[in-house]
Design an enzyme around this catalytic site. Structure first.
Site, PDB file in Angstrom:
ATOM      1  CG  ASP A   1      -2.116   0.931   1.082  1.00 15.41           C
ATOM      2  OD1 ASP A   1      -2.374   1.418  -0.047  1.00 15.41           O
ATOM      3  OD2 ASP A   1      -2.801   1.178   2.080  1.00 15.41           O
TER       4      ASP A   1
ATOM      5  CG  ASP B   1      -4.020   2.532   5.320  1.00 16.33           C
ATOM      6  OD1 ASP B   1      -3.812   3.305   4.368  1.00 16.33           O
ATOM      7  OD2 ASP B   1      -4.613   2.886   6.365  1.00 16.33           O
TER       8      ASP B   1
ATOM      9  CG  HIS C   1      -9.135   2.590   3.403  1.00 15.40           C
ATOM     10  ND1 HIS C   1      -8.164   2.828   4.363  1.00 15.40           N
ATOM     11  CD2 HIS C   1      -8.657   3.131   2.257  1.00 15.40           C
ATOM     12  CE1 HIS C   1      -7.164   3.505   3.813  1.00 15.40           C
ATOM     13  NE2 HIS C   1      -7.438   3.689   2.540  1.00 15.40           N
TER      14      HIS C   1
ATOM     15  CD  GLU D   1      -1.381   2.408  -3.404  1.00 14.43           C
ATOM     16  OE1 GLU D   1      -1.047   1.212  -3.233  1.00 14.43           O
ATOM     17  OE2 GLU D   1      -2.360   2.917  -2.834  1.00 14.43           O
TER      18      GLU D   1
END
Length: 160
Positions: free
Chosen positions: A9, A139, A129, A52
């Site tokens: 991430d 994350d 998420h 990313e």
């Protein structure tokens, strides 16, 4: 070939702004064991897409032998580049995208392709998420790195 799942991430505080990446490598032993390795890094003045990409790159660059890799990312930018074969068109057109415009982040796309070279890599998109434990961990690693004090320069961004 050993199988490895890599979750990655990226995060940017502002876009551009301070950013970070997180990656989680999950190695599956022949005996059914599971071993994990976490990676993260933070950068000044970068973008979410660059982070990313860097998460995926750094995960692959950790592998010491050719592996069968499932790359799990919440980045449609990365997953679609391979699963919808955008990258093939970019390469055919000399790193030009739709409308003959230059592809962004070419330095990192080239580094990603080089990191993939010895491996069999399959890209899997996961919704971000959404409670996916490994994605949530990445994350947290990415945002903590973006908010950290040890930020590096993203020379590829500042040079572009």
């Amino acid at each position: 070939m050993k199988h490895v799942d890599i979750y990655s991430d990226g995060s940017a505080r502002g876009n551009p702004g301070n950013g970070g990446f997180g990656a989680l490598l999950v190695f599956h032993g022949a005996d059914g064991s599971r071993h994990e390795k976490e990676l993260s890094g933070g950068y000044r003045l970068t973008t979410n897409n660059r982070m990313e990409l860097l998460g995926a790159i750094c995960g692959l660059e950790q592998l010491k032998e050719p592996c069968d890799v499932t790359m799990c990312t919440d980045s449609q930018y990365i997953a679609n580049a391979f699963n919808q074969h955008w990258i093939d068109g970019w390469l055919r057109r000399g790193w030009k995208g739709a409308g003959n415009k230059p592809v962004k982040n070419v330095d990192l796309w080239k580094r990603l392709l080089a990191a993939m070279e010895p491996h069999e890599v399959h890209f899997e998109w996961v919704k971000g998420h959404a409670g996916h434990p490994e994605n949530e961990r990445c994350d947290a690693l990415a945002t903590a790195a973006a908010d950290g004090d040890a930020l590096q320069e993203d020379e590829g961004y500042t040079a572009g």
